[in-house]
Structures are given as C-alpha cells and as structure tokens.
Design an enzyme around this catalytic site. Structure first.
Site, PDB file in Angstrom:
ATOM      1  N   ARG A  68      19.414  40.921  -5.845  1.00  0.00           N
ATOM      2  CA  ARG A  68      17.111  41.339  -4.866  1.00  0.00           C
ATOM      3  C   ARG A  68      17.040  42.466  -5.543  1.00  0.00           C
ATOM      4  O   ARG A  68      16.486  43.299  -5.915  1.00  0.00           O
ATOM      5  CB  ARG A  68      16.564  40.941  -4.155  1.00  0.00           C
ATOM      6  CG  ARG A  68      15.248  40.982  -4.660  1.00  0.00           C
ATOM      7  CD  ARG A  68      13.737  40.424  -3.461  1.00  0.00           C
ATOM      8  NE  ARG A  68      14.951  40.492  -2.291  1.00  0.00           N
ATOM      9  CZ  ARG A  68      14.826  40.422  -1.454  1.00  0.00           C
ATOM     10  NH1 ARG A  68      14.117  41.928  -1.583  1.00  0.00           N
ATOM     11  NH2 ARG A  68      15.016  40.637  -0.066  1.00  0.00           N
ATOM     12  N   ASP A 187       1.658  46.536 -24.874  1.00  0.00           N
ATOM     13  CA  ASP A 187       2.063  44.645 -24.646  1.00  0.00           C
ATOM     14  C   ASP A 187       2.939  44.776 -26.236  1.00  0.00           C
ATOM     15  O   ASP A 187       2.281  44.430 -27.223  1.00  0.00           O
ATOM     16  CB  ASP A 187       1.671  44.003 -24.098  1.00  0.00           C
ATOM     17  CG  ASP A 187       2.035  42.138 -24.273  1.00  0.00           C
ATOM     18  OD1 ASP A 187       2.637  42.152 -24.913  1.00  0.00           O
ATOM     19  OD2 ASP A 187       1.954  41.564 -23.309  1.00  0.00           O
ATOM     20  N   LYS A 212       9.325  34.439 -25.242  1.00  0.00           N
ATOM     21  CA  LYS A 212       8.896  34.445 -26.527  1.00  0.00           C
ATOM     22  C   LYS A 212      10.114  34.883 -27.223  1.00  0.00           C
ATOM     23  O   LYS A 212      10.908  34.530 -27.304  1.00  0.00           O
ATOM     24  CB  LYS A 212       7.483  35.374 -26.650  1.00  0.00           C
ATOM     25  CG  LYS A 212       6.057  35.182 -25.463  1.00  0.00           C
ATOM     26  CD  LYS A 212       6.337  33.957 -25.148  1.00  0.00           C
ATOM     27  CE  LYS A 212       4.469  33.780 -24.090  1.00  0.00           C
ATOM     28  NZ  LYS A 212       3.918  34.401 -23.700  1.00  0.00           N
TER      29      LYS A 212
HETATM   30  C1  LIG Z   1       3.262  34.796 -22.966  1.00  0.00           C
HETATM   31  C2  LIG Z   1       2.741  36.606 -22.526  1.00  0.00           C
HETATM   32  C3  LIG Z   1       3.082  37.258 -21.750  1.00  0.00           C
HETATM   33  C4  LIG Z   1       2.634  36.596 -20.701  1.00  0.00           C
HETATM   34  O1  LIG Z   1       4.158  36.863 -20.247  1.00  0.00           O
HETATM   35  P1  LIG Z   1       4.835  35.206 -19.654  1.00  0.00           P
HETATM   36  O2  LIG Z   1       6.730  35.349 -20.076  1.00  0.00           O
HETATM   37  O3  LIG Z   1       4.159  34.068 -19.732  1.00  0.00           O
HETATM   38  O4  LIG Z   1       4.759  35.518 -18.433  1.00  0.00           O
HETATM   39  C5  LIG Z   1       2.168  38.685 -21.868  1.00  0.00           C
HETATM   40  N1  LIG Z   1       1.814  39.446 -22.947  1.00  0.00           N
HETATM   41  C6  LIG Z   1       1.607  38.164 -23.637  1.00  0.00           C
HETATM   42  C7  LIG Z   1       1.614  38.995 -25.294  1.00  0.00           C
HETATM   43  C8  LIG Z   1       2.400  36.726 -24.177  1.00  0.00           C
HETATM   44  O5  LIG Z   1       2.159  36.168 -25.165  1.00  0.00           O
END
Ligand SMILES: *Cc1c(COP(=O)(O)O)cnc(C)c1O
Length: 391
Positions: A68, A187, A212
């Site tokens: 951790r 993001d 992603k």
């Molecule tokens: C999918 C997504 C998230 C969340 O991510 P997870 O890996 O599903 O927790 C956050 N921001 C964007 C732009 C996303 O497409």
C-alpha cells in the site's frame, strides 16, 4: 564530450520511460512484482523510512515496505506517465474515480473543501461533486466565471477538455491564469498526452482514467494523477491511508499500453476524422461534435431515435467506456451521464439525442458500413418526415 540528445521525443519516451534500469538488470521486459510485503531485519531503519514517508509522502528509498506504500511495477508506469505528461511525478490508483477522490481528500484535509468546476464532466465526477460524497462543496460555472467563483476555501478548480461527452474544449491557459494560486486539475483522459499536455498550459494536476486510452485494450481499470512531487507526496499518503492502490499486474499492462499509445491515438484519430466528415455530410445526422485538438472520440446527434442506433450496431460494441483498440458506442443520457440530474445534463449540452462514439483501429470502411446501417434507412430524417407528412 557526449553529444547525445538529452531530451527524448514522446514516441521514444512511450517505449523507454520507466524502463531505464532494465538493461542493467539484464532484463528486457519489465518484471511484475506481486509481493504485498518485503523482508527487513533492521526495524530501526524501517521506522525511519516510515517516518520519512509520513512527513513527505516520498517513495521510500531502498527496498519497498508494503504494497500500500508503493510497488515497483506500478512505479514504472508512474514514471513513464509523468515523462509523457511533462510533470515531476505521477501517482496511480485503482480507478479514475479513486484518483479524483484522492485529490479531493488531499485538499479537504487541508480545510479547502470548496471546488469550482465546469460542466460537462464525466457523469460520475459530476455526481461525486454534486452529492458532496467526500464532504466537498461545488460551485458550477463556465470557464469565464472561474475567477469570480473562487473563495478563500477553494481547494481545486476542475475541468475536462475535451469534455465527456460533448467534446467541448476549454482554453486551458486562460483558465489556469484565472485560478491564481488554486490548483487547476485538468482531466486529460480524452486527449491523452499525445495530443495535449495540460501541465504545459499551467495545470498543476493532470488526471487520467487510465482505464481508457492509457491501457487501451479494455482490460485494465486504473487512474493516475500527474503532478509536482509535493502534491504527489500528499496523494501517496492518502493512497496509503485509504487503500485505493493499483494492482501490480494492472501497472504492468498500463506500461505496456503506454508503449503503443502514440501510434494507437494517431491511427484511431485518422479513422475518427474520416467518420466525422461522413457523419457531417449525412442527412440522418443533425450535429457532429469533434474537438480542434483532434482525437478518437466523436459525438453526434441524430434526427431519429438514438436507441435505434445503439440497437443497430453489429461491429461497433454498444458499451460504456472508451479508448480501446476496438470501437464502442453509447448513449450518454442513458448510461455514462445517467447519474447527472436531467436538467443539469441538458444545460451542459448533453442532449437526449447525443451518441458518443469511441473510434478504434478497425478499417474505416467497415466502421462506416456499420454506422451507415445502424443509422437506418432514411427513417427519421427531415426529408423522410416531410415525405410522411405529405402522405
Ligand atoms: C471514465 C472516466 C473517468 C472515471 O474513470 P474510471 O477509471 O472509470 O474510474 C473519469 N474521467 C473521464 C473523462 C472518464 O472518461
């Protein structure tokens, strides 16, 4: 004199960063270290290392301590992603939402509970803030309103660009300027560091759902924050205390995913640009959204029933998520942004007729053939409705 280049291009970093020590270890592929704990016969030294971590959150020197606190395979991915984003450090988490949660916990623990955010955001990010699940309080505004929305207790400004799912873009440099000393989190999931490096525009924190494009094959759930080492230390302390760690096997898969990130993003973006041109010229499509920065995400609004398009695809997978080698399509109002209040969703430009397409690496003619047939016979087009009206 050594005349070798000292900086390396992104494509080179993608296949070499986080692996610099491998040749010296006599290895080529990165090792996967699955240990949860590590032996140490010197508990005085161990105590000092734990004290140091509690003070700065820096990765302990020497052998790892406990899973951790940090893992060597995950650390390779973090090093590589930081190099690609042009930041000092990066800290990986079990998912994108765990990464965002850790950022909110860091700021909240400093008494800075107020967040300024611009819609649209990914549906669950919106929900986390709106519901105040971690004790934060949010003010929603547009990019021009950020400076006015700041308060003495504002700990974070949060934007997505291009945004999920409308692909709306924000002038990052202008927003970073408006933030003053408040950290701006961008993001960067949709653009990836191949197309955009927000830290170069003044973002202090760059977040990815690594699930992603970074993973890129639809088989890893992960998140990561790229930032300066000071913030990274606080993120590691929160990760240690709350436990949202990334599994080492996921770290390995992400490092492997990064090595093909530039070629995947460029090839999928070329497919996307071609589909954008065809969708924009198609009478069954009312509106196409595609960001100036490029990329492999396309959104479009149909004249007809979007649910029929979802039901009609055969090659493209009708599923939430994005950024995989294969194409995915989904209806944000039903799935990715369902958890957002319907009025807030529509105000943010997420129309009930909007479809979000994540373009993969298939041959573009096969993709178009599938979309063309899913869009249906001219049903629902203005011309067809006029024909029906005329009887
Ligand atoms: C999918 C997504 C998230 C969340 O991510 P997870 O890996 O599903 O927790 C956050 N921001 C964007 C732009 C996303 O497409």
């Amino acid at each position: 004199m050594d005349t070798r280049r000292t900086t390396r291009a992104l494509a080179t970093e993608a296949v070499h960063a986080g692996r610099d020590d491998l040749a010296g270890l006599g290895l080529h592929a990165p090792p996967i270290d699955l240990s949860t704990t590590y032996p140490s016969y010197d508990s005085r030294a161990e105590a000092a290392r734990i004290d140091a971590f509690a003070t700065t959150g820096a990765e302990p020197d020497g052998p790892p301590v406990y899973g951790r606190l940090g893992n060597p395979t995950v650390a390779r991915f973090e090093t590589a992603l930081a190099r690609l984003e042009g930041t000092e450090s990066a800290v990986a988490f079990a998912s994108g939402m765990a990464a965002l949660s850790a950022v909110l916990l860091v700021r909240g623990s400093m008494g800075l509970r107020h967040v300024v955010a611009v819609r649209p955001l990914y549906g669950c990010s919106d929900h986390l803030l709106t519901a105040g699940l971690l004790g934060s309080e949010v003010t929603w505004t547009d990019p021009a309103g950020v400076a006015d929305a700041l308060r003495p207790d504002t700990g974070l400004v949060l934007v997505e660009s291009p945004a999920n799912p409308t692909l709306a873009e924000i002038d990052l440099r202008a927003v970073a300027h408006a933030c003053g000393s408040v950290p701006l989190l961008v993001d960067n999931t949709f653009a990836t560091p191949v197309l955009q490096r927000p830290a170069e525009h003044g973002a202090r924190l760059v977040l990815h759902s690594a699930t992603k494009y970074l993973g890129g094959h639809g088989d890893v759930l992960a998140g990561v924050v790229a930032c300066d080492e000071e913030f990274a230390g606080r993120l590691r302390q929160v990760r240690f205390a709350t436990g949202g760690v990334l599994h080492p096997l996921a770290g390995y898969l992400l490092l492997r995913g990064l090595s093909t990130l530039p070629v995947r993003v460029r090839a999928a973006s070329a497919n996307a640009a071609e589909l954008v041109a065809r969708l924009a010229a198609d009478p069954r499509v009312a509106r196409v959204h595609y960001p100036a920065v490029g990329g492999a995400m396309v959104s479009f609004e149909v004249h007809g029933d979007p649910h029929e398009v979802i039901a009609g695809v055969r090659l493209i997978t009708p599923a939430v998520s994005l950024g995989s080698v294969d194409s995915l399509i989904q209806h944000p109002a039903s799935i990715s942004h369902r958890i957002v209040d319907a009025d807030d969703r529509r105000d943010a430009g997420v129309s009930d007729r909007l479809l979000r397409l994540s373009v993969g690496l298939e041959d573009v003619e096969d993709l178009w053939a599938d979309l063309d047939s899913a869009l249906g016979e001219r049903a629902g087009t203005p011309a067809r409705r006029e024909e029906l009206a005329r009887g």
